[in-house]
Design a protein around this motif. Structure first.
Motif, PDB file in Angstrom:
ATOM      1  N   ASP A 156      67.414  66.455  66.479  1.00 57.10           N
ATOM      2  CA  ASP A 156      67.064  67.659  67.239  1.00 57.10           C
ATOM      3  C   ASP A 156      68.374  68.358  67.601  1.00 57.10           C
ATOM      4  N   ASP A 157      68.331  69.326  68.528  1.00 53.31           N
ATOM      5  CA  ASP A 157      69.550  70.095  68.850  1.00 53.31           C
ATOM      6  C   ASP A 157      70.681  69.212  69.371  1.00 53.31           C
ATOM      7  N   LYS A 158      70.357  68.291  70.288  1.00 53.51           N
ATOM      8  CA  LYS A 158      71.399  67.419  70.865  1.00 53.51           C
ATOM      9  C   LYS A 158      71.971  66.472  69.816  1.00 53.51           C
ATOM     10  N   LEU A 159      71.086  65.857  69.040  1.00 59.55           N
ATOM     11  CA  LEU A 159      71.549  64.901  68.024  1.00 59.55           C
ATOM     12  C   LEU A 159      72.256  65.591  66.868  1.00 59.55           C
ATOM     13  N   ALA A 160      71.886  66.820  66.561  1.00 59.47           N
ATOM     14  CA  ALA A 160      72.556  67.551  65.478  1.00 59.47           C
ATOM     15  C   ALA A 160      74.028  67.764  65.807  1.00 59.47           C
ATOM     16  N   LYS A 161      74.338  68.018  67.094  1.00 60.44           N
ATOM     17  CA  LYS A 161      75.737  68.145  67.516  1.00 60.44           C
ATOM     18  C   LYS A 161      76.473  66.818  67.329  1.00 60.44           C
ATOM     19  N   LEU A 162      75.780  65.723  67.664  1.00 63.49           N
ATOM     20  CA  LEU A 162      76.375  64.384  67.568  1.00 63.49           C
ATOM     21  C   LEU A 162      76.580  63.974  66.113  1.00 63.49           C
ATOM     22  N   PHE A 163      75.523  64.130  65.292  1.00 65.96           N
ATOM     23  CA  PHE A 163      75.561  63.667  63.906  1.00 65.96           C
ATOM     24  C   PHE A 163      76.342  64.604  62.988  1.00 65.96           C
ATOM     25  N   GLY A 164      76.229  65.905  63.229  1.00 65.02           N
ATOM     26  CA  GLY A 164      76.873  66.860  62.333  1.00 65.02           C
ATOM     27  C   GLY A 164      76.011  67.226  61.142  1.00 65.02           C
ATOM     28  N   LYS A 165      74.785  66.714  61.068  1.00 61.00           N
ATOM     29  CA  LYS A 165      73.835  67.073  60.013  1.00 61.00           C
ATOM     30  C   LYS A 165      72.415  66.877  60.522  1.00 61.00           C
ATOM     31  N   LYS A 166      71.424  67.286  59.721  1.00 61.02           N
ATOM     32  CA  LYS A 166      70.039  67.278  60.191  1.00 61.02           C
ATOM     33  C   LYS A 166      69.387  65.897  60.140  1.00 61.02           C
ATOM     34  N   GLU A 167      69.758  65.077  59.161  1.00 62.15           N
ATOM     35  CA  GLU A 167      69.112  63.773  59.008  1.00 62.15           C
ATOM     36  C   GLU A 167      70.171  62.698  58.743  1.00 62.15           C
ATOM     37  N   VAL A 168      69.985  61.558  59.402  1.00 66.23           N
ATOM     38  CA  VAL A 168      70.936  60.446  59.305  1.00 66.23           C
ATOM     39  C   VAL A 168      70.128  59.157  59.151  1.00 66.23           C
ATOM     40  N   THR A 169      70.673  58.176  58.395  1.00 68.66           N
ATOM     41  CA  THR A 169      69.999  56.876  58.309  1.00 68.66           C
ATOM     42  C   THR A 169      70.417  56.012  59.493  1.00 68.66           C
ATOM     43  N   MET A 170      69.609  55.040  59.790  1.00 69.73           N
ATOM     44  CA  MET A 170      69.918  54.157  60.924  1.00 69.73           C
ATOM     45  C   MET A 170      71.211  53.373  60.690  1.00 69.73           C
ATOM     46  N   PHE A 171      71.605  53.199  59.446  1.00 71.15           N
ATOM     47  CA  PHE A 171      72.820  52.444  59.136  1.00 71.15           C
ATOM     48  C   PHE A 171      74.079  53.265  59.429  1.00 71.15           C
ATOM     49  N   GLU A 172      73.950  54.573  59.375  1.00 71.83           N
ATOM     50  CA  GLU A 172      75.084  55.453  59.675  1.00 71.83           C
ATOM     51  C   GLU A 172      75.275  55.614  61.183  1.00 71.83           C
ATOM     52  N   LEU A 173      74.249  55.304  61.928  1.00 71.07           N
ATOM     53  CA  LEU A 173      74.239  55.574  63.369  1.00 71.07           C
ATOM     54  C   LEU A 173      75.403  54.903  64.102  1.00 71.07           C
ATOM     55  N   ALA A 174      75.644  53.631  63.852  1.00 72.40           N
ATOM     56  CA  ALA A 174      76.723  52.913  64.547  1.00 72.40           C
ATOM     57  C   ALA A 174      78.087  53.509  64.234  1.00 72.40           C
ATOM     58  N   GLY A 175      78.303  53.932  62.992  1.00 80.87           N
ATOM     59  CA  GLY A 175      79.576  54.545  62.611  1.00 80.87           C
ATOM     60  C   GLY A 175      79.795  55.877  63.285  1.00 80.87           C
ATOM     61  N   ILE A 176      78.728  56.654  63.397  1.00 81.16           N
ATOM     62  CA  ILE A 176      78.833  57.960  64.060  1.00 81.16           C
ATOM     63  C   ILE A 176      79.109  57.784  65.538  1.00 81.16           C
ATOM     64  N   VAL A 177      78.406  56.835  66.161  1.00 78.34           N
ATOM     65  CA  VAL A 177      78.586  56.579  67.594  1.00 78.34           C
ATOM     66  C   VAL A 177      80.012  56.102  67.871  1.00 78.34           C
ATOM     67  N   GLY A 178      80.570  55.291  67.001  1.00 80.31           N
ATOM     68  CA  GLY A 178      81.919  54.776  67.167  1.00 80.31           C
ATOM     69  C   GLY A 178      82.969  55.872  67.256  1.00 80.31           C
ATOM     70  N   LYS A 179      82.737  56.969  66.552  1.00 78.03           N
ATOM     71  CA  LYS A 179      83.687  58.074  66.574  1.00 78.03           C
ATOM     72  C   LYS A 179      83.668  58.829  67.912  1.00 78.03           C
ATOM     73  N   HIS A 180      82.557  58.711  68.650  1.00 78.32           N
ATOM     74  CA  HIS A 180      82.403  59.442  69.916  1.00 78.32           C
ATOM     75  C   HIS A 180      82.689  58.570  71.141  1.00 78.32           C
ATOM     76  N   LYS A 232      61.601  58.205  72.181  1.00 76.48           N
ATOM     77  CA  LYS A 232      60.952  59.017  73.213  1.00 76.48           C
ATOM     78  C   LYS A 232      60.587  60.404  72.669  1.00 76.48           C
ATOM     79  N   HIS A 233      61.455  60.992  71.857  1.00 75.00           N
ATOM     80  CA  HIS A 233      61.245  62.329  71.312  1.00 75.00           C
ATOM     81  C   HIS A 233      60.647  62.304  69.903  1.00 75.00           C
ATOM     82  N   ASN A 234      60.256  61.133  69.424  1.00 76.52           N
ATOM     83  CA  ASN A 234      59.612  60.965  68.116  1.00 76.52           C
ATOM     84  C   ASN A 234      60.443  61.612  67.000  1.00 76.52           C
ATOM     85  N   LEU A 235      61.682  61.155  66.850  1.00 80.12           N
ATOM     86  CA  LEU A 235      62.612  61.747  65.893  1.00 80.12           C
ATOM     87  C   LEU A 235      62.802  60.929  64.611  1.00 80.12           C
TER      88      LEU A 235
END
Length: 150
Positions: A124-148, A109-112
């Protein structure tokens, strides 16, 4: 001297007999090998037509009904998101699969997605808080989400 000649002729005679006996044995061994090799060829030719005749009259079986795919219970368990994740997906308990799906909806939706490499997600600002860095691969996404999720 005559005695010696007789002995010599007697010794020569048994050698000749031995060679004569050896020759028939060799021919006997060669003959069975030839018949054994010829026999399998004949059976293979005879077996092939029988197999095709048997295959043709068989009726086709009805295909088995496919069972519905059952999701893993661990993935379907509703988990509560952390405060940072709740800003993106909401604060209601959701299964992991739905959380990842909602994050992807937000990203699209936000073309990220990185235009050069679509596998990378630019935060973006919201995802940077979630990820902890500016750019993440799609493969890291599930691991990051699992921690939250808890």
């Amino acid at each position: 001297m005559a005695v010696k000649k007789k002995a010599a002729t007697k010794k020569a005679a048994p050698k000749a007999k031995a060679t004569k006996k050896a020759a028939p044995k060799a021919t006997k061994k060669a003959a069975p090998k030839a018949t054994k090799k010829a026999a399998p060829k004949a059976t293979k030719k005879a077996a092939a037509p029988k197999a095709t005749k048997k295959a043709a009259p068989k009726a086709k079986k009805a295909p088995k009904a496919k069972s519905a795919r059952k999701p893993n219970a661990a993935f379907m368990k509703a988990l509560t998101p952390s405060a940072v994740l709740a800003e993106i997906v909401g604060n209601k308990p959701l299964p992991r699969t739905q959380v990842v799906s909602k994050i992807w909806d937000y990203i699209k939706k936000h073309n990220l997605q990185n235009p050069k490499n679509k596998r990378n997600i630019i935060a973006d600002d919201k995802l940077a808080k979630l990820f902890g860095k500016k750019e993440v691969t799609m493969f890291e996404l599930a691991g990051i989400v699992g921690k939250h999720l808890s």
